[in-house]
Design a protein around this motif. Sequence first.
Motif, PDB file in Angstrom:
ATOM      1  N   ARG A 169     -74.491 -49.421  26.504  1.00  0.00           N
ATOM      2  CA  ARG A 169     -74.333 -48.608  27.718  1.00  0.00           C
ATOM      3  C   ARG A 169     -74.633 -49.410  28.983  1.00  0.00           C
ATOM      4  NH1 ARG A 169     -79.410 -44.321  27.677  1.00  0.00           N
ATOM      5  NH2 ARG A 169     -81.112 -45.833  27.722  1.00  0.00           N
ATOM      6  N   ARG A 199     -74.937 -47.510  21.488  1.00  0.00           N
ATOM      7  CA  ARG A 199     -75.306 -47.105  22.854  1.00  0.00           C
ATOM      8  C   ARG A 199     -76.602 -47.757  23.327  1.00  0.00           C
ATOM      9  NH1 ARG A 199     -76.658 -41.052  23.254  1.00  0.00           N
ATOM     10  NH2 ARG A 199     -78.687 -41.845  22.553  1.00  0.00           N
ATOM     11  N   GLN A 222     -67.512 -43.376  25.218  1.00  0.00           N
ATOM     12  CA  GLN A 222     -67.639 -43.865  26.590  1.00  0.00           C
ATOM     13  C   GLN A 222     -66.609 -44.953  26.880  1.00  0.00           C
ATOM     14  OE1 GLN A 222     -71.585 -45.228  27.560  1.00  0.00           O
ATOM     15  NE2 GLN A 222     -71.081 -45.701  29.690  1.00  0.00           N
TER      16      GLN A 222
END
Length: 342
Positions: A169, A199, A222
């Motif tokens: 992330r 993540r 994402q």
Amino acid sequence: MRLGIMGGLGLIAAVAMVSGCDSPPDTARLADSKADAATKVKVSKAAKAKAAAAVKANELGQIPVLMFHRVIPKPTTTDDRTPKQFRADLERLVKEGYVPITAAEMVSGKIDIPAGKHPVVLTFDDSSPSQLTLNQMGVPQKDTAVEILLDVAAKNPGFRPAATFYVTRDMFGKSTPEEQAQMLLWLKNHNFEIGNHTRDHLNLRGLSHEKVEEQIGSIAKQVGTLSSVKPTTISLPYGNQPRKKQWAMRGKHFKHQGAFLAGYTPAQAPFSKSFDPAGIPRIKVMEKKGDCKQFCSHAWLDWLKNNPDMRYTSDGDPRTVAYPKYKAPYLRKSFLTWSLPY
């Protein structure tokens, strides 16, 4: 009059019979055509095998998958490389006949490099700004990993600027969706692979199936939202597989063809019986020091150079799997139709 007509018909029939005797039936012509085609295929395959033998092709050989992290002027861990060291790493690969491919190309068997060359997979974990930072014109900043790779490739035609970036992330130090999308789209538009690194970079070994699914699936979603890319390979944090290794391969929001571990040994070719797509080893990039005297990139590249029969060497044709006949027992049966022993 009737006799004349009959005589004419008889003459036509006779001509037809004579003509029929001179021309082979369609089935005979078809058989000849198939025989000619088979002969051409045999001759073509023999020529390809001869060409493969000439370059000592071995597409059942081992492939170095190199593991990089940060490229920074002042390393703080043994995982870091300086810009000077990273450039030297790439220049050695050029000198020894390696051509970069992506992790996705490796696991799918789409290894399209020139005859006599060797594939190498360059992987970058953690999506660090030192790997890719863009200036105001959208150009990679000097001495980032991407800038150095592009520069070395430009100076050495045939050395592809190909690599796989495993993102978390913390996407290259960017916090807003717009900035993150810019980075991912730059990689996508320049034919670099974007892979999954979970993540939060948690150790998956002790996590429940639900937590593994969350860590892998959330970053996959994402990346997909920001770039329309669906990662097909994953780099496992710390090289640790979850309790069931297939948890890292298939999930609600992801479907991986390959899962990569931490540094240890060269990887088996995807055409080999020994290839395990759920646990592909990588090599830590480092000089011969301590444990790295045997198990890091300088040592393994030396070993592959000194043992060319163990290294993957391309025949130049991505539609075939060429290898010396004595290595036939190592070929996976699913690639039998691609087989080109010599």
